[in-house]
Design a protein around this motif. Structure first.
Motif, short mmCIF file in Angstrom:
data_model
loop_
_atom_site.label_atom_id
_atom_site.label_comp_id
_atom_site.label_asym_id
_atom_site.label_seq_id
_atom_site.Cartn_x
_atom_site.Cartn_y
_atom_site.Cartn_z
N PHE A 1 -1.34 -0.98 -12.75
CA PHE A 1 -0.12 -0.19 -12.60
C PHE A 1 0.94 -1.25 -12.93
O PHE A 1 1.99 -0.90 -13.56
CB PHE A 1 -0.19 -0.06 -11.04
N LYS B 1 -0.45 11.77 13.94
CA LYS B 1 0.54 10.70 13.89
C LYS B 1 -0.05 9.46 14.82
O LYS B 1 0.22 8.28 14.56
CB LYS B 1 2.06 10.98 14.46
N GLY C 1 2.53 0.58 -5.19
CA GLY C 1 1.44 0.61 -6.14
C GLY C 1 -0.11 0.36 -5.51
O GLY C 1 -1.02 0.89 -6.22
N TYR D 1 0.65 21.57 7.36
CA TYR D 1 1.19 20.49 7.73
C TYR D 1 1.64 19.98 6.31
O TYR D 1 2.81 19.33 6.25
CB TYR D 1 0.15 19.66 8.21
N ARG E 1 5.85 19.88 4.81
CA ARG E 1 6.46 18.66 4.55
C ARG E 1 6.47 18.43 3.11
O ARG E 1 6.90 17.21 2.65
CB ARG E 1 5.73 17.50 5.18
N ALA F 1 -5.20 12.44 9.43
CA ALA F 1 -3.94 12.24 8.53
C ALA F 1 -2.62 13.05 9.06
O ALA F 1 -1.49 12.53 9.13
CB ALA F 1 -3.90 12.66 7.13
N PRO G 1 0.64 -1.46 0.11
CA PRO G 1 0.06 0.05 -0.03
C PRO G 1 0.81 1.27 0.12
O PRO G 1 0.28 2.39 -0.22
CB PRO G 1 -0.95 0.01 1.22
N LEU G 2 2.05 1.32 0.25
CA LEU G 2 2.95 2.29 0.32
C LEU G 2 3.69 2.51 -1.31
O LEU G 2 4.25 3.53 -1.51
CB LEU G 2 4.04 2.43 1.40
N ALA H 1 -1.13 1.72 -3.26
CA ALA H 1 -1.99 3.20 -2.96
C ALA H 1 -3.13 3.51 -3.84
O ALA H 1 -4.02 4.23 -3.20
CB ALA H 1 -0.66 4.08 -2.92
N LYS I 1 -3.03 8.14 6.97
CA LYS I 1 -2.52 8.77 6.02
C LYS I 1 -3.33 9.34 5.01
O LYS I 1 -4.14 8.56 4.54
CB LYS I 1 -1.30 8.07 5.29
N LEU I 2 -2.82 10.51 4.42
CA LEU I 2 -3.44 10.90 3.20
C LEU I 2 -3.01 9.97 2.05
O LEU I 2 -2.16 10.29 1.44
CB LEU I 2 -3.49 12.42 3.15
N MET I 3 -3.97 9.13 1.55
CA MET I 3 -3.18 8.06 0.66
C MET I 3 -3.24 8.93 -0.84
O MET I 3 -4.20 9.53 -1.26
CB MET I 3 -4.44 6.99 0.49
N GLY J 1 2.24 12.63 -1.08
CA GLY J 1 3.60 12.49 -0.59
C GLY J 1 4.20 11.71 -1.55
O GLY J 1 3.85 10.96 -2.36
N LYS K 1 9.34 16.50 -4.21
CA LYS K 1 9.13 17.58 -3.12
C LYS K 1 8.22 18.74 -3.76
O LYS K 1 8.60 19.92 -3.05
CB LYS K 1 10.46 17.81 -2.40
N1 ACO Z 1 -0.15 11.78 4.73
C1 ACO Z 1 0.17 12.28 6.10
N2 ACO Z 1 1.41 12.57 6.29
C2 ACO Z 1 2.30 12.05 5.40
C3 ACO Z 1 2.06 11.50 4.36
C4 ACO Z 1 0.77 11.40 4.07
N3 ACO Z 1 0.48 10.83 2.87
N4 ACO Z 1 3.07 11.31 3.60
C5 ACO Z 1 4.38 11.91 4.69
N5 ACO Z 1 3.81 12.15 5.68
C6 ACO Z 1 4.51 12.95 6.53
C7 ACO Z 1 5.43 11.93 7.47
O1 ACO Z 1 4.56 11.57 8.52
C8 ACO Z 1 6.58 12.70 7.98
O2 ACO Z 1 6.04 13.56 8.82
P1 ACO Z 1 6.95 13.80 10.03
O3 ACO Z 1 8.40 14.69 9.53
O4 ACO Z 1 6.33 14.76 10.86
O5 ACO Z 1 7.61 12.50 10.63
C9 ACO Z 1 6.75 13.68 6.70
O6 ACO Z 1 5.42 13.75 5.91
C10 ACO Z 1 7.75 12.98 5.73
O7 ACO Z 1 7.34 11.86 5.22
P2 ACO Z 1 8.28 10.64 4.97
O8 ACO Z 1 7.73 9.49 5.69
O9 ACO Z 1 9.73 11.04 5.30
O10 ACO Z 1 8.10 10.27 3.60
P3 ACO Z 1 8.79 8.83 2.77
O11 ACO Z 1 9.67 9.30 1.82
O12 ACO Z 1 9.40 7.91 3.75
O13 ACO Z 1 7.27 8.13 2.32
C11 ACO Z 1 5.68 7.89 0.93
C12 ACO Z 1 6.94 8.66 1.13
C13 ACO Z 1 5.58 6.43 1.39
C14 ACO Z 1 4.94 7.98 -0.37
C15 ACO Z 1 4.55 8.64 1.94
O14 ACO Z 1 4.38 10.01 1.41
C16 ACO Z 1 3.17 8.01 2.06
O15 ACO Z 1 3.13 6.81 2.84
N6 ACO Z 1 2.12 8.28 1.21
C17 ACO Z 1 0.79 7.82 1.22
C18 ACO Z 1 0.78 6.40 0.70
C19 ACO Z 1 1.10 6.79 -1.10
O16 ACO Z 1 0.22 7.48 -1.62
N7 ACO Z 1 1.94 5.92 -1.62
C20 ACO Z 1 2.01 6.04 -2.90
C21 ACO Z 1 3.60 6.73 -3.56
S1 ACO Z 1 3.79 6.65 -5.18
C22 ACO Z 1 4.10 5.42 -5.90
O17 ACO Z 1 4.64 4.42 -5.13
C23 ACO Z 1 3.81 5.04 -7.14
#
Ligand code: ACO
Length: 429
Positions: free
Chosen positions: A384, A295, A265, A352, A356, A292, A262-263, A267, A300-302, A305, A310
């Protein structure tokens, strides 16, 4: 700018070369770090580690740039053709007409599955997760085409690549048909790649499914936007497995498993589940955003991120535009699109997410488009995988064509028990 970095350890100085990429990105080359200093580098989740040099895809996450073999992604939007992009990624240049026609012919000729393979589908429960079936069935292809293990020359590799790219859509369509108890529809040799997939998914034995041109075009674009993303989790997995000289099918089957999470594809499924839960009134968009940000909620907001982007994810921007055009053309009124827009608006005006640098990623809008096309939610990650396959193949090929290739084998910092005694069972407390 210097082309070397200085490192001081225990009062001793070491010089490490700096490598510069085509677009000026710089990396300290630590290949000789351990042999020269006795130290390794610790980089959990590889956030700072370039695992290889690659000529396939360029990303600038701060500027929201994504290019395949140097060509900006946006260039493929007007006449999206997934087969052309697959060729570009794998072979390094846009195909000329002869190359394109020859590759398309290979795709057509390899669309069928061996009849015996169909029995394997019956062995899975109807409710089996499609990604589990896809991974297993891609591995199973190794059993039916063992002559493609030892790829002897460019011609053999092209055949293996075409076979896999062609068959993955048949595997995907049959997975769907079996889950619904529907008869399998054979591929139609007259249809191009995406239309043939839609035909195998949605035609009936008594009548063909005829997709609108906008649907074909949207699906071509969705696949193109997923086609490669340099060293992401699944591609790194394919390279890791391939580095042991595992065959192309086995390596790509491992990529499917990595993509499933889920983190990564997976997602795109979670995004729809999130939008549906808001639609059902379980909570408002604002309440979801608040969860979201908290913590302790585990929410998480799927679809928001990204490790690399960035700024904005250019794929999300393009998909948002496609979703609007497609919905207008098909006259679809999906309340989830409105909820997605609302979530995006709230998140992008919230400190927020801004602090980030969390923006919509490719998964935020892709599911909404796939839904409009009629693809069920549990098949999203399979779509995907179809899109990402040319990327996996091109990385596998790039790595395996490098005479300097070595098996991938990271190190670790051991933090467990110090030397301990074995205690016989009767003496243990
Ligand atoms: N919702 C809320 N908070 C978030 C989210 C989110 N979707 N994504 C990151 N954050 C926060 C983290 O909790 C962290 O907060 P902190 O600094 O207070 O501890 C900060 O933002 C930085 O995030 P990281 O965990 O360092 O980001 P990382 O690079 O490790 O993870 C990821 C990236 C896995 C994509 C993450 O943003 C996430 O889980 N997103 C939601 C799942 C998603 O959409 N995945 C698809 C990614 S694209 C792909 O794979 C095709």
């Amino acid at each position: 700018m210097s082309d070397q970095a200085e490192l001081t350890v225990d009062g001793k100085n070491y010089t490490l070369p700096i490598v510069t990429g085509t677009e000026g990105e710089r990396a300290i080359d630590i290949a000789r770090l351990r042999s020269e200093t006795g130290l390794t580098a610790l980089d959990p989740a590889f956030g700072n580690t370039a695992s290889c040099e690659s000529k396939i895809t360029y990303i600038d996450g701060d500027k929201g740039i994504l290019r395949y073999r140097g060509i900006p992604l946006e260039a493929f939007a007007e006449h999206p053709n997934f087969v052309e992009v697959a060729w570009l990624l794998i072979f390094g240049h846009l195909p000329n007409l002869t190359e394109y026609e020859s590759f398309s012919k290979e795709l057509t000729e390899n669309a069928n599955l061996d009849e015996d393979m169909k029995h394997h589908f019956a062995g899975f429960p109807r409710s089996a997760p499609p990604m589990a079936i896809l991974s297993a069935m891609i591995s199973t292809l190794s059993c039916f085409h063992p002559h493609l293990f030892e790829l002897d020359g460019a011609d053999q590799f092209e055949k293996a690549a075409a076979r896999l790219i062609s068959k993955i859509r048949t595997l995907a369509a049959y997975t769907y048909r079996r889950s619904r108890g529907l008869p399998y529809i054979y591929p139609d040799p007259k249809l191009p790649y995406v239309s043939n997939f839609l035909h195998m998914m949605f035609s009936e034995v008594y009548g063909p499914y005829l997709p609108e041109p906008e649907v074909r075009s949207a699906l071509n674009l969705v696949l193109i936007l997923h086609a490669d993303h340099e060293q992401n989790c699944s591609t790194s997995t394919v390279r890791m497995v391939g580095s042991s000289q595992a065959n192309l099918f086995a390596s790509c089957a491992a990529g499917v498993s990595a993509l499933w999470g889920p983190l990564h594809g997976g997602a795109n499924v979670k995004v729809i589940e999130m939008l549906e839960s808001i639609h059902r009134g379980k909570q408002t968009a604002r309440e979801y955003i608040d969860a979201a940000k908290d913590k302790s909620s585990g929410v998480k907001l799927m679809g928001f991120g990204h490790r690399i982007y960035k700024n904005f994810d250019p794929r999300a921007t393009m998909l948002r535009e496609v979703s609007e055009k497609l919905f207008a053309r098909l006259g679809v009124d999906d309340p989830l699109l409105e909820i997605a827009r609302n979530l995006e608006e709230i998140a992008l005006s919230d400190d927020y997410f801004l602090e980030r640098k969390l923006y919509p990623n490719v998964d935020f809008y892709s599911g909404i488009i796939l839904r409009a096309i009629g693809i069920p939610t549990n098949m999203f990650t399979v779509l995907f995988a179809i899109g990402r396959l040319p990327g996996w193949i091109s990385h596998w090929h790039e790595q395996n064509s490098d005479p300097a290739m070595r098996i991938s084998r990271p190190r670790q910092i051991y933090t467990g028990n110090p030397l301990s005694n074995y205690v016989p069972m009767e003496d243990r407390i």
